[in-house]
Motif scaffolding. Structure first.
Motif, short mmCIF file in Angstrom:
data_model
loop_
_atom_site.label_atom_id
_atom_site.label_comp_id
_atom_site.label_asym_id
_atom_site.label_seq_id
_atom_site.Cartn_x
_atom_site.Cartn_y
_atom_site.Cartn_z
N VAL A 176 47.08 36.62 45.41
CA VAL A 176 47.88 37.08 44.28
C VAL A 176 48.11 35.91 43.33
CG1 VAL A 176 50.01 36.69 45.58
CG2 VAL A 176 50.05 38.16 43.58
N THR A 177 48.03 36.18 42.03
CA THR A 177 48.25 35.16 41.01
C THR A 177 49.67 35.27 40.50
OG1 THR A 177 45.92 35.21 40.35
CG2 THR A 177 47.48 34.29 38.78
N LEU A 178 50.37 34.13 40.46
CA LEU A 178 51.75 34.06 39.99
C LEU A 178 51.77 33.38 38.64
CD1 LEU A 178 53.41 32.89 43.33
CD2 LEU A 178 52.92 35.21 42.56
N VAL A 179 52.28 34.07 37.64
CA VAL A 179 52.23 33.58 36.26
C VAL A 179 53.62 33.13 35.85
CG1 VAL A 179 51.63 34.14 33.88
CG2 VAL A 179 50.37 35.21 35.77
N ALA A 180 53.72 31.86 35.44
CA ALA A 180 54.99 31.31 34.99
C ALA A 180 54.72 30.16 34.04
CB ALA A 180 55.83 30.84 36.18
N ALA A 181 55.74 29.80 33.25
CA ALA A 181 55.57 28.74 32.25
C ALA A 181 55.50 27.36 32.88
CB ALA A 181 56.71 28.79 31.26
N GLY A 182 55.94 27.22 34.13
CA GLY A 182 55.91 25.92 34.78
C GLY A 182 55.81 26.05 36.28
N GLN A 215 40.66 32.59 38.45
CA GLN A 215 39.55 33.45 38.86
C GLN A 215 38.69 32.81 39.94
OE1 GLN A 215 39.77 31.72 36.12
NE2 GLN A 215 37.80 31.15 35.23
N ASP A 216 38.75 31.48 40.05
CA ASP A 216 37.93 30.77 41.03
C ASP A 216 38.74 30.28 42.24
OD1 ASP A 216 35.70 31.05 39.38
OD2 ASP A 216 36.16 29.19 38.30
N ASP A 217 40.03 30.50 42.23
CA ASP A 217 40.86 29.94 43.29
C ASP A 217 40.75 30.77 44.56
OD1 ASP A 217 43.06 27.67 43.36
OD2 ASP A 217 43.77 29.31 44.65
N HIS A 218 40.75 30.13 45.70
CA HIS A 218 40.54 30.79 46.98
C HIS A 218 41.83 30.97 47.78
CE1 HIS A 218 40.58 26.43 47.70
NE2 HIS A 218 41.09 26.73 48.86
N ARG A 219 42.94 30.55 47.23
CA ARG A 219 44.17 30.51 48.02
C ARG A 219 44.88 31.87 48.01
NH1 ARG A 219 43.70 25.79 44.96
NH2 ARG A 219 43.53 23.88 46.22
N HIS A 220 45.84 32.02 48.94
CA HIS A 220 46.58 33.28 49.03
C HIS A 220 47.54 33.47 47.86
CE1 HIS A 220 45.79 32.44 53.49
NE2 HIS A 220 45.04 33.48 53.17
N LEU A 221 48.20 32.39 47.43
CA LEU A 221 49.13 32.43 46.29
C LEU A 221 48.68 31.38 45.30
CD1 LEU A 221 52.58 32.62 48.17
CD2 LEU A 221 51.18 34.51 47.32
N ALA A 229 46.45 33.51 32.36
CA ALA A 229 46.68 34.62 33.30
C ALA A 229 45.61 35.69 33.19
CB ALA A 229 48.06 35.23 33.05
N ASP A 230 45.03 35.86 31.99
CA ASP A 230 44.05 36.92 31.83
C ASP A 230 42.74 36.63 32.56
OD1 ASP A 230 43.30 34.83 30.24
OD2 ASP A 230 42.85 36.06 28.46
N ARG A 231 42.59 35.42 33.06
CA ARG A 231 41.39 35.08 33.84
C ARG A 231 41.50 35.52 35.30
NH1 ARG A 231 40.74 28.69 32.02
NH2 ARG A 231 40.61 29.04 29.76
N ALA A 232 42.69 35.87 35.73
CA ALA A 232 42.91 36.14 37.15
C ALA A 232 42.25 37.43 37.59
CB ALA A 232 44.41 36.22 37.42
N ARG A 233 41.86 37.43 38.84
CA ARG A 233 41.35 38.63 39.49
C ARG A 233 42.31 38.99 40.63
NH1 ARG A 233 35.11 36.46 40.13
NH2 ARG A 233 34.63 36.32 37.91
N GLY A 234 42.43 40.26 40.89
CA GLY A 234 43.35 40.68 41.93
C GLY A 234 44.76 40.85 41.39
N PRO A 235 45.75 40.99 42.28
CA PRO A 235 47.13 41.22 41.85
C PRO A 235 47.67 40.07 41.00
CG PRO A 235 46.87 41.68 44.20
CD PRO A 235 45.62 41.03 43.75
N VAL A 236 48.41 40.41 39.95
CA VAL A 236 49.02 39.42 39.05
C VAL A 236 50.50 39.77 38.91
CG1 VAL A 236 49.06 38.45 36.74
CG2 VAL A 236 46.87 39.08 37.79
N LEU A 237 51.36 38.82 39.18
CA LEU A 237 52.81 39.03 39.04
C LEU A 237 53.36 37.98 38.09
CD1 LEU A 237 53.81 39.74 42.76
CD2 LEU A 237 53.56 41.39 40.90
N HIS A 238 54.08 38.45 37.08
CA HIS A 238 54.70 37.56 36.08
C HIS A 238 56.11 37.23 36.55
CE1 HIS A 238 51.63 37.90 32.81
NE2 HIS A 238 51.27 38.93 33.57
N LEU A 239 56.42 35.93 36.54
CA LEU A 239 57.67 35.46 37.12
C LEU A 239 58.72 35.08 36.09
CD1 LEU A 239 56.13 33.09 39.84
CD2 LEU A 239 56.53 35.56 39.95
#
Length: 606
Positions: A176-182, A215-221, A229-239
């Motif tokens: 899952v990709t976590l989107v935040a300003a920092g 999009q290339d990261d292999h990690r769980h979080l 953020a628009d490059r992410a694949r899979g679940p995306v959550l904005h924080l």
């Protein structure tokens, strides 16, 4: 002993002729792992970054192998020795997972071990680390503050994040990709996930607080900035969404930006609710139960053990969730009334309890206390498995089983599927379910079983049709005494109460079986005024049975009828007709002579 290594862009040193990005200093314990470390040292600046504050710190945790854990802290450092802009410094720590015991990897965010600048390549090794010292910024207090700050939307967001994290950890879905300003905000939510999980399971959860290439990261979080953020694949959550713009589901109103992932799972709801309610005992109890699970956790690959761990945690949460009866989709709002039902949460919980029973172990005391204090009783299949592994819950388990017997919830042993019951017959299918109830372990009274069998066989709504009762000896075989006698007594009670049932099911084979005087149905001890015959509790059934099963000794069958008559269980007319028929079967030419009836008194003819 943990190792460490520094990686940056540096001029040629004592170890080579070329400058550029390379390991400038390494400790002895880290040297064998350099090939595994190299891919983990990369850093891509955010698009358009120009000022020092535009380059987030990347704090990451990886498990490149089952016996290897790697933590990295990567900072942008500006220009390198040649004046080229875009240099970064990565400090890597490499350890065996056992060296993280008592810690969660996220605890090292502000560890004093991190170097502010790379060591020079002067031919000297870095020291190995005898202890991985955590910092002070990360811990349960950080999670509590986060959830107080974000309120109900934060709780819903945590549910979704935990759901996605568990799926990624078990290999059921992508990271899952976590989107935040920092990175600090990303760290907040990574901390919340890590402290919701048992420490050993959190040690398998990989993460990074920042990457420009999600999009290339292999990690769980994976943390990233809004601009990538628009490059992410899979679940995306904005924080970073303000609470005023967050819905009750933890998502912004309107179309979501990216895939928010699946809806919250029961385990995620339980763990998130424990945090929001301040019920840290629930988290500790779930972790204790997870750690005590007899399932073998080591696997040949990290994903194998992680998937086993997630399944175990889901089962632990489902067992402990006192509010599960009011949550849709948990398999308990409509109780797991059939022991053959092996779907959803019920399957996970029963498998967990079976593992404890097979290992001869009991549930931890804290688990038993929590279950005993729960307002919601367990489902039937859980209750029968609690008795051998939870002595404190034995009485509760017995009450659940007896209540299920009383209200007919054991009527369909195949979880609502009646095909097996139809093939086997009503009684055989029902006794299969009774055998799974583990009645001796629960000290269920035989009378409860007798009454349940009688109700089940007499119920016209229960398939199959009355003509299919099944093989009675085979039905009784798996049951121990006194429950075998209780089932037989229930069968006789059902037959006694329904002339239609007697006519439908009392064929020659069943009558021959029931005519055996060695049968021992559950019955009151005989006294002076009652017959000792096994069929005494069902005299109308006895007449049918003894008439049809009279061969090869009709005279003996007649004497049994006479004993029932003398005990006041048969009328004179019933007795006369039965004995006459039996006499005709024994000596046809004397069918008109019935010398047993003299002076109006019933006397047995020897």
């Amino acid at each position: 002993m943990a190792g460490q290594a520094h990686y940056t862009s540096a001029p040629p040193g004592t170890g080579g002729r070329y400058g550029g990005f390379r390991f400038t200093a390494v400790s002895p314990a880290a040297r064998p792992a350099l090939e595994a470390l190299r891919p983990l040292t990369a850093y891509t600046p955010p698009p358009g970054a120009a000022r020092p504050g535009d380059f987030p710190v990347a704090f990451a945790y990886d498990r490149p192998a089952e016996n290897t854990a790697v933590l990295t802290l990567t900072r942008f450092t500006g220009r390198d020795y040649s004046g080229r802009l875009g240099t970064h410094f990565c400090h890597a720590l490499v350890a065996e997972p056992a060296e993280l015991t008592g810690l969660r990897p996220v605890d090292l965010w502000d560890s004093p071990l991190w170097a502010a600048a790379p060591a020079p390549d002067d031919g000297h090794d870095l020291p190995d680390l005898a202890h991985l010292a955590p910092g002070r910024a990360v811990g349960p207090q950080r999670v509590s503050h986060l959830l107080r700050e974000t309120g109900e939307p934060g709780a819903r967001l945590l549910e979704r994040l935990l759901t996605a994290a568990l799926r990624a950890l078990s290999g059921e879905g992508p990271g899952v990709t976590l989107v935040a300003a920092g990175p600090e905000r990303v760290l907040d939510w990574i901390t919340a996930v890590c402290y919701a999980l048992p420490a050993a399971l959190a040690a398998r959860l990989t993460f990074t607080t920042y990457t420009a290439r999600p999009q290339d990261d292999h990690r769980h979080l994976t943390g990233t900035l809004p601009r990538t953020a628009d490059r992410a694949r899979g679940p995306v959550l904005h924080l970073d969404l303000p609470s005023a713009t967050v819905g009750a589901d933890g998502l912004p109103p309107g179309p979501p930006a990216g895939d928010p992932g699946p809806p919250p799972c029961p385990a995620a709801r339980f763990l998130a609710r424990a945090w929001t309610d301040g019920d840290l005992d629930a988290l500790d109890t779930a972790a204790e139960l997870w750690e005590a699970d007899p399932a073998a956790r080591p696997g040949t690959a990290p994903s194998t053990a992680a998937a086993d761990g997630v399944r175990g945690l889901r089962a632990a949460c489902a067992l402990l969730d006192a509010d599960r009866a009011r949550l849709p989709g948990d398999g308990v709002a409509h109780p797991d009334v059939a022991l053959g039902s092996r779907t959803g949460v019920s399957s996970e919980v029963t498998a967990l309890l079976d593992r404890f029973a097979a290992a001869g172990r009991t549930l931890p005391d804290a688990v038993q206390r929590r279950l005993a204090a729960s307002a919601a009783p367990p489902g039937l299949s859980v209750a029968v498995r609690l008795a051998p592994v939870a002595p404190a819950l034995r009485d509760l388990a017995r009450q659940v089983v007896e209540a299920a017997l009383a209200d007919g919830r054991v009527a369909h042993p195949a979880g609502g599927r009646t095909d097996d019951a139809e093939d086997a017959g009503r009684l055989t299918g029902f006794t299969r379910a009774l055998a799974e109830l583990r009645l001796p372990d629960l000290d269920v009274t035989p009378e409860h079983v007798r009454d349940a069998v009688a109700r089940h066989l007499a119920d016209p709504a229960v398939p199959p049709a009355p003509a299919r009762i099944g093989d009675v000896p085979a039905a009784l075989a798996p049951l121990p005494e006194p429950y075998r006698g209780a089932v037989l007594a229930g069968l006789l009670a059902a037959l006694e109460g329904s002339e239609d049932l007697r006519a439908a099911v009392l064929d020659a084979r069943l009558c021959a079986y029931l005519a055996d005087e060695a049968l021992d149905p559950l019955r009151e001890p005989p006294d002076e005024g009652r017959a000792a015959d096994p069929l005494a509790a069902a005299p109308r059934t006895a007449l049918h049975v003894l008439r049809r099963a009279a061969a090869p000794d009709p005279a003996h069958a007649a004497r049994r009828v006479l004993r029932l008559y003398r005990a006041g269980l048969l009328t004179e007319t019933e007795t006369y007709d039965a004995v006459r028929d039996l006499a005709c079967a024994d000596v046809p030419q004397r069918s008109s002579r019935l010398p047993w009836r003299r002076g109006g008194a019933a006397r047995e003819r020897e």
